[in-house]
Write an enzyme that holds these catalytic residues in place. Sequence first.
Site, mmCIF file in Angstrom:
data_model
loop_
_atom_site.group_PDB
_atom_site.id
_atom_site.type_symbol
_atom_site.label_atom_id
_atom_site.label_comp_id
_atom_site.label_asym_id
_atom_site.label_seq_id
_atom_site.Cartn_x
_atom_site.Cartn_y
_atom_site.Cartn_z
ATOM 1 N N VAL A 1 0.898 -1.151 0.000
ATOM 2 C CA VAL A 1 0.000 0.000 0.000
ATOM 3 C C VAL A 1 0.938 1.203 0.000
ATOM 4 O O VAL A 1 1.615 1.462 0.987
ATOM 5 C CB VAL A 1 -0.929 0.011 1.228
ATOM 6 C CG1 VAL A 1 -1.730 1.302 1.277
ATOM 7 C CG2 VAL A 1 -1.857 -1.199 1.203
ATOM 8 N N PRO A 2 1.017 1.903 -1.135
ATOM 9 C CA PRO A 2 2.075 2.904 -1.329
ATOM 10 C C PRO A 2 1.831 4.224 -0.599
ATOM 11 O O PRO A 2 1.574 5.260 -1.216
ATOM 12 C CB PRO A 2 2.084 3.087 -2.848
ATOM 13 C CG PRO A 2 0.661 2.837 -3.254
ATOM 14 C CD PRO A 2 0.170 1.752 -2.323
ATOM 15 N N CYS A 3 1.935 4.203 0.727
ATOM 16 C CA CYS A 3 1.722 5.405 1.526
ATOM 17 C C CYS A 3 2.737 6.497 1.171
ATOM 18 O O CYS A 3 2.474 7.677 1.393
ATOM 19 C CB CYS A 3 1.745 5.085 3.008
ATOM 20 S SG CYS A 3 3.209 4.202 3.575
ATOM 21 N N HIS A 4 3.868 6.100 0.566
ATOM 22 C CA HIS A 4 4.852 7.100 0.153
ATOM 23 C C HIS A 4 4.320 7.973 -0.989
ATOM 24 O O HIS A 4 4.866 9.037 -1.252
ATOM 25 C CB HIS A 4 6.174 6.427 -0.254
ATOM 26 C CG HIS A 4 6.074 5.531 -1.439
ATOM 27 N ND1 HIS A 4 5.554 4.252 -1.363
ATOM 28 C CD2 HIS A 4 6.427 5.719 -2.740
ATOM 29 C CE1 HIS A 4 5.594 3.691 -2.565
ATOM 30 N NE2 HIS A 4 6.110 4.556 -3.415
ATOM 31 N N ARG A 5 3.235 7.557 -1.640
ATOM 32 C CA ARG A 5 2.643 8.323 -2.743
ATOM 33 C C ARG A 5 1.570 9.299 -2.262
ATOM 34 O O ARG A 5 0.845 9.869 -3.071
ATOM 35 C CB ARG A 5 2.045 7.372 -3.785
ATOM 36 C CG ARG A 5 3.091 6.520 -4.468
ATOM 37 C CD ARG A 5 2.482 5.606 -5.509
ATOM 38 N NE ARG A 5 3.490 4.638 -5.945
ATOM 39 C CZ ARG A 5 3.209 3.413 -6.370
ATOM 40 N NH1 ARG A 5 1.957 3.000 -6.441
ATOM 41 N NH2 ARG A 5 4.180 2.604 -6.729
#
Length: 192
Positions: free
Chosen positions: A135-139
């Site tokens: 889950v790309p929380c960095h995005r």
Amino acid sequence: MISVVHKNIDGVWYGATVEKEKVLATAFAQNEKEVLRYLLKSLPYDAPFQIDERLSPFSERLLETMKGIYKGEDVSLNFEMSMDYLPEYTQKVLKCVSSVPAGYFTTYGAVAKACGGSPRAVGQIMAKNPFPPLVPCHRVVSADFSLGGYGGGKELKWEMLQREDRGYTEPKEIRVGDGFLSMFPIKRLRKV
């Protein structure tokens, strides 16, 4: 039985807790101790587990996929993530953020608009994301397109996003549940 798996790939430690080819949690860090600490902390209380030194084909594919995301590669995310224990709103936000592809980012406010709730609530969920980087929380960034926070630090967040730049120039919007999620090309990010 829950399996805790981890591996050093190209100098980064990737790890996961899995049960019957279902992902319970993931983590990545610069050292083995930190990855194991995060994974063990994510286990349900009193749940039986074992640390597997030998990786199954499923676990190997999962950790390689995590490495691909970290390196900015386009990867196929066909893993079932166990979210049943999470509140409904958290699940909704995590699924929404999962739809942001490499080359784009969104904001806490845009996720809140698509899912309901507030940008602050979205930020708190991102801070506790049990599935980084699947889950790309960095995005997910601040409203002014600056980085905001990140568990691995802002420099790591910046580096990951730069590796994901695909040269896109136009924003886009996608349907997420009953709402729409606005996304922006990486080139619009501000490093501050």
